[in-house]
Design an enzyme around this catalytic site. Structure first.
Site, PDB file in Angstrom:
ATOM      1  N   CYS A 224       0.859  -1.186   0.000  1.00  0.00           N
ATOM      2  CA  CYS A 224       0.000   0.000   0.000  1.00  0.00           C
ATOM      3  C   CYS A 224       0.896   1.237   0.000  1.00  0.00           C
ATOM      4  O   CYS A 224       1.858   1.292   0.772  1.00  0.00           O
ATOM      5  CB  CYS A 224      -0.881  -0.004   1.246  1.00  0.00           C
ATOM      6  SG  CYS A 224      -1.955   1.437   1.353  1.00  0.00           S
TER       7      CYS A 224
ATOM      8  N   GLU B  96      -8.676  -0.915  -2.588  1.00  0.00           N
ATOM      9  CA  GLU B  96      -8.937   0.512  -2.822  1.00  0.00           C
ATOM     10  C   GLU B  96     -10.323   0.926  -2.319  1.00  0.00           C
ATOM     11  O   GLU B  96     -10.483   2.020  -1.767  1.00  0.00           O
ATOM     12  CB  GLU B  96      -8.792   0.863  -4.311  1.00  0.00           C
ATOM     13  CG  GLU B  96      -7.419   0.579  -4.913  1.00  0.00           C
ATOM     14  CD  GLU B  96      -6.255   1.126  -4.110  1.00  0.00           C
ATOM     15  OE1 GLU B  96      -6.410   2.118  -3.378  1.00  0.00           O
ATOM     16  OE2 GLU B  96      -5.165   0.529  -4.204  1.00  0.00           O
TER      17      GLU B  96
HETATM   18 NI    NI Z   1      -3.546   1.165  -0.177  1.00  0.00          NI
END
Ligand code: NI
Length: 170
Positions: A93, A137
């Site tokens: 991430c 997401e």
């Molecule tokens: Ni992320």
């Protein structure tokens, strides 16, 4: 234009984003900024709150990853799981640089959304990296990071690891 990434534990990462109602020039600009920021950081997905915008917008480009097929912005995305079981896969991430964690995800999903012009997008039977990335997401848009999906023990381990990583960078 490339924007700054918001890093964990910034509270905006745990803030739910709001539905987009106007498909204006401003939205087009946001989508462009998000693609620029994602590519500049070698990412394959980005949510608007990761650059400080509380809007229900994500961008994805999984086409350089094995099995990935999506290069698209999703405005107000809604995901429906197509299986009742989960699979654990390692994820990264951009808000947790250098950190990879295993998270339970549905192996297949479908997604309904709009593109930046307001045109309806429907994608059925997405699997592999496409399914994982979309779930990751859309979690961001709901104010959930992959850290929030870990067990208490895993949280402890990763929080320590991540803080050390950040310290080393300074
Ligand atoms: Ni992320």
């Amino acid at each position: 234009m490339k924007k700054d990434i918001v890093y964990w534990p910034d509270p905006i990462l745990n803030t739910k984003t709001k539905d987009v109602s106007k498909f204006s020039e401003l939205l087009h600009e946001l989508v462009e900024d998000m693609f620029d920021t994602m590519y500049a950081n070698n990412g394959i997905g980005l949510a608007a709150n990761q650059i400080g915008k509380l809007q229900r917008v994500i961008v994805l480009d999984t086409t350089e990853v094995v099995g990935g097929t999506i290069k698209q912005e999703f405005i107000n995305p809604i995901i429906t799981p197509l299986s009742s079981y989960f699979k654990k896969e390692k994820e990264g991430c951009l808000s947790f640089p250098g950190t990879y964690v295993s998270v339970n995800r549905h192996p297949y999903v479908k997604v309904t959304a709009s593109d930046k012009t307001g045109q309806l997008i429907e994608m059925d039977m997405l699997g592999g990296i496409d399914a994982i990335c979309l779930q990751h997401e859309v979690d961001h848009l709901d104010g959930i990071t992959f850290y929030d999906r870990l067990s208490p023990v895993q949280k402890q381990i990763y929080a320590n690891k991540f803080r050390k990583l950040k310290k080393r960078k300074k």
